[in-house]
Design a protein around this motif. Structure first.
Motif: not given
Ligand code: RBF
Length: 155
Positions: A61-65, A85-87
């Motif tokens: 996910g974006s958090f890992e970018l 990424g896209c959040v």
């Molecule tokens: N990652 C994204 O890149 N985009 C999102 O919209 C997104 N929404 C998430 C919503 C929830 C409730 C959770 C728990 C994670 C989401 N993630 C999203 C994943 C996040 O970036 C990451 O991969 C995880 O939290 C694991 O560290």
């Protein structure tokens, strides 16, 4: 496509033949991030980069970018990194925390390695807004991120 690519011009226009790029791509909202990836990849090719000099790394996910970007930028051979990424807020109650962490994390990698690391991350209220920015009426932000790193590599 042509419009934004034209903004890379001038007498200092850099030759990208020997420049190496890493694209770090988040798998969340894959439909969007694949389109952003393709925009960035095609833009690099059109600006003169070689296929063999573009590598891709997926992250969950974006958090890992930021960590993915750090792993790439830490390699001597890599000249620039593009984070994709896209959040989407609708799906993400902790939207603000994720966006803030990702933006800060990516900025830190820029400064730590003194290399361009682009923020090709959509942070939108809903999927419709994301689609508009991933090849829709507002262009392709992946393409813009590619142009950004090329501009930053230009002397
Ligand atoms: N990652 C994204 O890149 N985009 C999102 O919209 C997104 N929404 C998430 C919503 C929830 C409730 C959770 C728990 C994670 C989401 N993630 C999203 C994943 C996040 O970036 C990451 O991969 C995880 O939290 C694991 O560290």
């Amino acid at each position: 496509m042509a419009g934004i690519l034209k903004s890379v011009s001038g007498k200092n226009k850099i030759n990208l033949k020997n420049k190496k790029f890493a694209l770090v791509v988040a798998e969340w909202n894959e439909e969007i991030t694949e389109t952003l990836f393709n925009g960035a990849y095609q833009a690099l090719l059109e600006l003169g980069a070689k296929k063999d000099n573009i590598i891709r790394k997926n992250v969950p996910g974006s958090f890992e970018l930021p960590l993915g970007a750090q792993q790439m930028a830490g390699q001597k051979k890599i000249d620039a990194v593009i984070c994709i990424g896209c959040v989407i807020q609708g799906d993400t109650p902790h939207f603000d925390y994720i966006c803030q962490a990702v933006a800060n994390g990516i900025m830190n990698v820029n400064l730590k390695f003194n290399k361009p690391v682009a923020f090709g991350v959509l942070t939108t209220l809903n999927k419709k807004q994301a689609l508009e920015r991933a090849g829709g009426r507002l262009g392709n932000k992946g393409e813009e991120a590619a142009v950004t790193v090329v501009k930053m590599l230009t002397p």
